[in-house]
Design a protein around this motif. Structure first.
Motif, PDB file in Angstrom:
ATOM      1  N   GLU A  47       0.819  -1.210   0.000  1.00 14.80           N
ATOM      2  CA  GLU A  47       0.000   0.000   0.000  1.00 14.80           C
ATOM      3  C   GLU A  47       0.854   1.262   0.000  1.00 14.80           C
ATOM      4  OE1 GLU A  47      -2.981   2.598  -0.239  1.00 14.80           O
ATOM      5  OE2 GLU A  47      -3.158   0.423  -0.493  1.00 14.80           O
ATOM      6  N   GLY A  65       3.521   1.328  -2.961  1.00 11.33           N
ATOM      7  CA  GLY A  65       2.801   1.415  -4.226  1.00 11.33           C
ATOM      8  C   GLY A  65       1.977   2.661  -4.399  1.00 11.33           C
ATOM      9  N   SER A  66       1.812   3.454  -3.345  1.00 14.52           N
ATOM     10  CA  SER A  66       1.030   4.683  -3.461  1.00 14.52           C
ATOM     11  C   SER A  66       1.854   5.919  -3.118  1.00 14.52           C
ATOM     12  CB  SER A  66      -0.217   4.617  -2.566  1.00 14.52           C
ATOM     13  OG  SER A  66       0.147   4.383  -1.215  1.00 14.52           O
ATOM     14  N   GLU A  67       2.585   5.877  -2.007  1.00 12.22           N
ATOM     15  CA  GLU A  67       3.381   7.034  -1.596  1.00 12.22           C
ATOM     16  C   GLU A  67       4.838   6.929  -2.038  1.00 12.22           C
ATOM     17  OE1 GLU A  67       2.950   7.928   2.550  1.00 12.22           O
ATOM     18  OE2 GLU A  67       0.789   7.510   2.540  1.00 12.22           O
ATOM     19  N   SER A 103       8.112   6.118   2.750  1.00 14.07           N
ATOM     20  CA  SER A 103       7.477   5.134   3.633  1.00 14.07           C
ATOM     21  C   SER A 103       8.465   4.673   4.696  1.00 14.07           C
ATOM     22  CB  SER A 103       6.966   3.942   2.816  1.00 14.07           C
ATOM     23  OG  SER A 103       6.093   4.374   1.795  1.00 14.07           O
ATOM     24  N   GLU A 115       0.526   1.475   9.574  1.00 13.25           N
ATOM     25  CA  GLU A 115      -0.385   0.943   8.554  1.00 13.25           C
ATOM     26  C   GLU A 115      -0.729  -0.520   8.825  1.00 13.25           C
ATOM     27  OE1 GLU A 115      -2.657   0.850   4.990  1.00 13.25           O
ATOM     28  OE2 GLU A 115      -1.736   2.579   5.973  1.00 13.25           O
ATOM     29  N   ASP A 132      -2.836  -4.263 -10.870  1.00 17.87           N
ATOM     30  CA  ASP A 132      -2.993  -3.399  -9.701  1.00 17.87           C
ATOM     31  C   ASP A 132      -1.962  -2.277  -9.833  1.00 17.87           C
ATOM     32  OD1 ASP A 132      -2.730  -2.187  -7.135  1.00 17.87           O
ATOM     33  OD2 ASP A 132      -3.415  -4.015  -6.154  1.00 17.87           O
ATOM     34  N   ARG A 146      -0.607  -0.410  -7.761  1.00 17.51           N
ATOM     35  CA  ARG A 146       0.415  -0.464  -6.720  1.00 17.51           C
ATOM     36  C   ARG A 146       1.501  -1.463  -7.080  1.00 17.51           C
ATOM     37  NH1 ARG A 146      -3.231  -2.087  -1.785  1.00 17.51           N
ATOM     38  NH2 ARG A 146      -3.765  -3.571  -3.434  1.00 17.51           N
ATOM     39  N   ARG A 186       3.654   0.123  -9.865  1.00 21.26           N
ATOM     40  CA  ARG A 186       4.621   1.116  -9.376  1.00 21.26           C
ATOM     41  C   ARG A 186       5.773   0.431  -8.656  1.00 21.26           C
ATOM     42  NH1 ARG A 186       3.466   6.678  -5.904  1.00 21.26           N
ATOM     43  NH2 ARG A 186       5.660   7.124  -5.455  1.00 21.26           N
ATOM     44  N   SER A 246       1.572   3.532 -17.114  1.00 24.50           N
ATOM     45  CA  SER A 246       1.104   3.865 -15.771  1.00 24.50           C
ATOM     46  C   SER A 246       1.007   5.370 -15.544  1.00 24.50           C
ATOM     47  CB  SER A 246       2.020   3.241 -14.712  1.00 24.50           C
ATOM     48  OG  SER A 246       3.287   3.888 -14.691  1.00 24.50           O
TER      49      SER A 246
END
Length: 212
Positions: free
Chosen positions: A34, A37-39, A44, A52, A116, A118, A121, A186
């Protein structure tokens, strides 16, 4: 009177100690997917990952030595799935034309790694250039894929679909093309479909094998 063996097998919340640890590890893997793959990996921290996942920092270090180890574990998970998906896609395609085999293989790989955002990435962006250890891991996978692609090209030669020549550089070039095209897709905001990307990779792969 219960013995020490009974104590060792005691469960909490219906889970044994082994099951609780496996469940914590899975929560950390989900948290890594999560956040990485997002931030992004750099944003992170271990503290954010633990928040998380709902685990302590001590729990993190019981499972992973570092964020790098978590990133490598996630990359291994998705790329191993992709490798098996490609092998499965080719199992029943032994007597199909080269382009059909390429299409099956490319679609299996792309839909596994990029379905997906995420995963896409993490696979095509975040894994690159993190550290020497992660680069060694990534290059080891590249070599494994290149060996596999060369073996498939040799099978095409054996069938008379291509002329014999060294395919090692073509294999590495194809891997680079896949990485760049999926990364480009992407970032495109839906301007091109994943089917367009798959079709372009199939064109490149087929040309690479059949070029004189």
């Amino acid at each position: 009177m219960a013995g020490t063996g009974a104590v060792a097998r005691r469960t909490y919340g219906g889970l044994s100690a082994h099951e609780r640890r496996a469940e914590r590890r899975e929560r950390l893997l989900r948290a890594g997917l999560e956040l990485f793959g997002s931030e992004g990996y750099a944003a992170s921290s271990i503290e954010k990952l633990c928040t998380e996942a709902g685990v302590s920092t001590r729990n993190f270090y019981e499972e992973f030595n570092s964020r790098e180890d978590l990133l490598i574990a996630l990359h291994d998970r998705i790329i191993e799935q992709a490798f098996q998906a490609v092998r499965t896609a080719l199992e029943d395609a032994d007597h199909t034309p080269l382009r059909e085999r390429c299409t099956r293989a490319v679609r299996a790989f792309i839909t596994t790694t990029a379905s997906d955002p995420r995963w896409a990435r993490l696979t095509y962006v975040e894994i690159i250039g993190v550290s020497n250890a992660v680069e060694r891991h990534r290059i080891a996978w590249r070599e494994r894929w290149a060996e596999f692609l060369v073996s498939e090209a040799a099978r095409a030669v054996h069938r008379g679909e291509a002329g014999a020549r060294p395919f090692d550089l073509s294999a590495v070039a194809l891997i680079g093309a896949v990485n760049e095209l999926v990364h480009h897709w992407s970032l495109s905001g839906g301007k091109r479909s994943l089917d367009d990307v798959i079709e372009e990779i199939v064109r490149i792969a087929t040309a690479a094998v059949t070029a004189p």
